[in-house]
Design an enzyme around this catalytic site. Structure first.
Site, PDB file in Angstrom:
ATOM      1  CG  HIS A 110      -1.747  -0.941   0.878  1.00 10.27           C
ATOM      2  ND1 HIS A 110      -3.254  -1.416   1.129  1.00 10.27           N
ATOM      3  CD2 HIS A 110      -1.705  -2.281   1.657  1.00 10.27           C
ATOM      4  CE1 HIS A 110      -3.549  -2.293   0.971  1.00 10.27           C
ATOM      5  NE2 HIS A 110      -3.063  -3.334   1.691  1.00 10.27           N
ATOM      6  CG  HIS A 152      -6.510  -6.792   0.584  1.00  8.41           C
ATOM      7  ND1 HIS A 152      -6.660  -6.271   0.130  1.00  8.41           N
ATOM      8  CD2 HIS A 152      -5.844  -6.500   1.932  1.00  8.41           C
ATOM      9  CE1 HIS A 152      -5.748  -5.556   0.225  1.00  8.41           C
ATOM     10  NE2 HIS A 152      -4.816  -5.811   1.366  1.00  8.41           N
ATOM     11  CD  GLU A 198      -5.403  -8.811   6.175  1.00  2.41           C
ATOM     12  OE1 GLU A 198      -6.137  -7.930   6.247  1.00  2.41           O
ATOM     13  OE2 GLU A 198      -4.596  -8.480   7.075  1.00  2.41           O
TER      14      GLU A 198
HETATM   15  N1  ADE Z   1      -4.665  -1.387   4.173  1.00  2.00           N
HETATM   16  C1  ADE Z   1      -3.835  -1.559   4.468  1.00  2.00           C
HETATM   17  N2  ADE Z   1      -3.407  -2.477   5.059  1.00  2.00           N
HETATM   18  C2  ADE Z   1      -4.204  -3.363   5.173  1.00  2.00           C
HETATM   19  C3  ADE Z   1      -4.537  -4.715   5.682  1.00  2.00           C
HETATM   20  N3  ADE Z   1      -3.704  -5.814   5.863  1.00  2.00           N
HETATM   21  N4  ADE Z   1      -5.581  -5.186   5.100  1.00  2.00           N
HETATM   22  C4  ADE Z   1      -6.388  -4.514   4.882  1.00  2.00           C
HETATM   23  N5  ADE Z   1      -6.797  -3.076   4.649  1.00  2.00           N
HETATM   24  C5  ADE Z   1      -5.200  -2.531   4.324  1.00  2.00           C
HETATM   25 ZN    ZN Z   2      -2.693  -5.123   2.188  1.00  2.00          ZN
END
Ligand code: ADE
Ligand code: ZN
Length: 323
Positions: free
Chosen positions: A10, A188, A191
């Site tokens: 990012h 994403h 996670e």
């Molecule tokens: N934005 C920046 N890092 C992130 C992450 N690890 N998970 C979700 N959004 C993010």
């Molecule tokens: Zn990320």
């Protein structure tokens, strides 16, 4: 040093704290609350991390700020031996979702990156990322910005932010819009949410998943990912720093790779997690006994999954092999 490819970074999340403090000072913005006594970013959990991230980003208010940020980030990347990277950019942070403003931010970022590449530094490409907790309407605006500026530099579209917010299915329009514009897709998922969320991401037609590590909890899904050839942008240091796994040996990247899933390694938001890609490789080598051969394989996998065009891929491949 091993030449490296990084797929999951990012841009704002890669901003060194001193850089952010410098901009805050210049603009008289008080964000002192986001740093600890040593000057590092300070947060207690994932939600707090997102809030600190957004506060840090609030000092980036012009295209020129983003050009400076791009140079600062690429300097760090070069120091870690990175020859090619893709960074997440958000029209939400770059012009508030307005297309004309986004075009200005994007040109500033691109020009800064191309100057670095011309001077022999890392090659950078951009992926527009909508922010899940900002909602579907803003994601659509981000996708429109992405579609209008899709091309040889802006090569992908994705979604980041709070995985618990909304349903991934509701972002399908944004992903369809981006796909029709020829952009590569990543999301994403897996996670903070479990395997079901990874399955939802696959329904959006992505070729890559950001993180995706919790797929390990569902053996059938692991097998499906391996067969489908889906590439996971794994960021182990980020997961450990945010408390998802207790330590490096407990991280599922080893087992996922052992079961045939295409894994790659990235840093996510390196200064936030006090990491670099060099440190990630060192910790993985220690935890899983991975040698240079494994890291070469991971880098080839990452380059094959990159969203850039063929000519760029071939040029980067030559740099990866010329070690
Ligand atoms: N934005 C920046 N890092 C992130 C992450 N690890 N998970 C979700 N959004 C993010
Ligand atoms: Zn990320």
């Amino acid at each position: 040093m091993t030449p490296k490819v990084e797929l999951h970074l990012h841009l704002e999340g890669a901003a060194p704290p001193a850089f952010v403090r410098g901009l805050a000072r210049e603009k008289s913005i008080d964000i002192s609350g986001i740093f600890d006594a040593r000057g590092d970013y300070a947060f207690t959990d994932f939600r707090h991390f997102l809030a600190v991230y957004e506060a840090a980003t609030s000092v980036l208010t012009t295209p020129a700020d983003y050009a400076r940020l791009t140079r600062a980030v690429l300097e760090e990347s070069a120091a870690a031996g990175i020859v090619y990277s893709e960074c997440f950019l958000s029209p939400d942070f770059c012009g508030g979702g307005d297309l004309a403003a986004w075009v200005d931010y994007l040109s500033a970022i691109r020009e800064a990156a191309e100057a670095v590449a011309r001077a022999g530094g890392p090659v950078l490409r951009g992926i527009v990322t909508c922010i899940r907790h900002f909602g579907v309407a803003r994601a659509k605006a981000a996708a429109r910005c992405a579609a209008e500026t899709a091309g040889d530099w802006l090569t992908g579209f994705g979604i980041a932010g709070d995985e618990a917010a909304g349903r991934l299915h509701d972002f399908a329009w944004a992903f369809d819009c981006a796909r029709e514009a020829g952009l590569g897709l990543t999301a994403h998922a897996g996670e903070w949410q479990g395997p079901a969320e990874v399955r939802e991401a696959l329904k959006l037609g992505v070729s890559r998943i950001g993180h995706g590590v919790r797929a390990i909890e569902d053996p059938a899904l692991v097998e499906h990912l391996a067969e489908r050839g889906t590439v996971l942008e794994v960021c182990p240091g980020s997961n450990i720093a945010l408390g998802l796994y207790p330590d490096w040996r407990a991280h599922p990247i080893g087992p996922l790779r052992a079961r045939g899933v295409k894994v790659t390694v990235s840093t996510d938001d390196p200064p936030f997690f006090r990491t670099t890609l060099v440190r990630e490789y060192q910790r993985l080598a220690e935890a899983f006994d991975w040698d240079e051969g494994v890291f070469s394989e991971l880098n080839r996998t990452a380059l094959a999954a990159a969203f850039c065009d063929r000519a760029t891929r071939d040029r980067v491949a030559a740099r990866l092999e010329a070690r």
